[in-house]
Design an enzyme around this catalytic site. Structure first.
Site, short mmCIF file in Angstrom:
data_model
loop_
_atom_site.label_atom_id
_atom_site.label_comp_id
_atom_site.label_asym_id
_atom_site.label_seq_id
_atom_site.Cartn_x
_atom_site.Cartn_y
_atom_site.Cartn_z
N TYR A 98 10.72 -42.94 74.78
CA TYR A 98 9.50 -42.25 74.78
C TYR A 98 9.68 -41.66 72.87
CZ TYR A 98 5.20 -39.57 74.07
OH TYR A 98 4.06 -38.77 73.82
N GLU B 269 2.10 -41.94 69.17
CA GLU B 269 3.05 -42.42 69.84
C GLU B 269 3.65 -43.26 70.13
OE1 GLU B 269 1.80 -40.41 74.18
OE2 GLU B 269 1.57 -42.16 73.45
#
Ligand code: GDP
Ligand code: MN
Length: 386
Positions: free
Chosen positions: A109, A197
């Site tokens: 992530y 993101e």
């Protein structure tokens, strides 16, 4: 403003971040024509809606061959995707992204956002990629890695080196991570983003770092500087009333209660929602008509509230400063006349021209209940909508 995954990937690519590429399509026929552009099989067919959690909801499919790619495209296009972020009504899929399937070795992530309390940028990374990061943060906060970037220096290679070390990436992979982070930073700053993101950022079997999912949010206040970003807006993904409101420069957010609120000023709108809750009601929306709305704007705002079938009553709370109460009153009367209001309206007008405003409402012949104070107004509308 939100954009789709395929658009986010295109932007990241122009900033030097490697992605799994592919193309966006709106019909299976298009997929049939263009599938040759993608390296495969296997292929991945991905629903393009403004929401995460698509995988779990069945919006992401791995196609083993050409025929499966076409049939999955047909399946995903037009399906209603219900995810944790869409609410129970879900979102209809109108676009898909077709990519090659990456051979995933490890999922990470990685995101970049603004840390307001530290007045800096912050990269957030985790070895627990692919899954919902909120869960990781709640269950194993030690797995969330934060690297802040001072806006005075901007991104520097040592930021990347620190993130790589803490993610356990070495050698060429650490170098690739630096390229990804530099690209994210460039995109964020140059385009006035509020979030970049990548989840997951994958390490492939060929030892390449690829962004296979991407999400970018932009600061609406910066859009005027970036017409090419504003052009990426897909209003089909937004609440129709919110789109209408934005055309009239109204700050409107749909909520799930029953009391429509028409207020001037964001702070007063927040206070109004609080007091409605305090007296046991539940607001149907946040609506700030702004400090200097015209009658037209107020009329439109009223129409938007009335078009929401959940609204059982309306609370008008105006504190006139630059905004004049008589202008608000005229807007309310005009909208009520054209739309034929059947729900109760409670109005509290105070400040500039409040006497004129109250007179206009009283003489309109419409059933509008006047209130002398905010708490009286809130209690009355809660009672009227019970
Ligand atoms: P989201 O569910 O909306 O976050 O959509 P993602 O694009 O992140 O996809 C969800 C999951 O599907 C990812 O975390 C991966 O595990 C998997 N996935 C997506 N694309 C690929 C791919 O090309 N190869 C492999 N092996 N898995 C993929
Ligand atoms: Mn994802």
């Amino acid at each position: 403003m939100n954009i789709h995954e395929y658009q986010a990937k295109e932007l990241l690519k122009t900033c030097g971040v490697a992605t799994d590429g592919g193309f966006m399509a709106q019909s299976a026929g298009e997929v049939e024509q263009r599938l040759g552009e993608v390296h495969g099989p296997p292929y991945v067919i991905k629903a393009q809606v403004h929401s995460g959690g698509r995988g779990k909801a069945g919006g992401i499919k791995l196609a083993r061959d050409h025929d499966e790619a076409i049939s999955f495209s047909n399946q995903v296009l037009g399906m209603t995707l219900v995810t944790a972020q869409t609410g129970p009504a879900g979102k209809v899929v109108r676009r898909i992204l077709v990519t090659e399937a990456a051979k995933v070795e490890q999922e990470y992530y990685l995101s970049l956002l603004i840390d307001r309390s530290a007045a800096s940028y912050m990269f957030v990374g985790s070895t627990e990629g692919g899954v919902e990061i909120e869960k990781v943060a709640a269950q194993s906060p030690e797995k969330i890695i934060k690297v802040s970037v001072d806006p005075m220096t901007g991104y520097r290679p040592y930021h990347g080196a620190e993130m790589a070390r803490r993610l356990g990436l070495t050698g060429d992979l650490a170098k690739q991570l630096g390229t990804v982070m530099a690209g994210m930073f460039k995109l964020f700053v140059e385009k006035d983003a509020s979030l970049v993101e990548i989840n997951p950022l994958v390490q492939t079997k060929e030892a390449k770092l690829l962004a296979i999912d991407a999400k970018v949010n932009f600061d609406d206040n910066g859009l005027a500087r970036h017409p090419e970003i504003a052009a990426l807006r897909d209003t089909g993904e937004e609440d129709p009333n919110e789109v209408r409101a934005s055309q009239y420069d109204l700050n409107y957010i749909k909520l799930d209660g029953t009391i429509g609120c028409l207020v001037n000023g964001a702070g007063l709108a927040m206070a109004t929602m609080d007091i409605v809750k305090h007296y046991g009601g539940s607001p149907a929306n946040f609506l700030d008509v702004g400090g200097s709305a015209s009658t037209d704007k107020v009329t439109e705002a009223f129409k938007i509230i009335l078009s929401d079938p959940a609204v059982k009553g309306i609370l008008v709370n105006i504190f006139g400063g630059i905004m004049k109460c008589d202008v608000i009153a005229e807007g309310i009367v005009a909208a009520s006349r054209t739309l034929g209001v059947t729900v109760p309206i409670v109005a509290r007008l105070d400040g500039t021209n409040d006497e004129d405003g109250k007179r206009i409402l009283a003489e309109s012949g419409l059933k509008i209940i006047p209130a002398a104070s905010l708490s009286e107004a809130a209690q009355r509308i809660v009672k009227e909508t019970r």
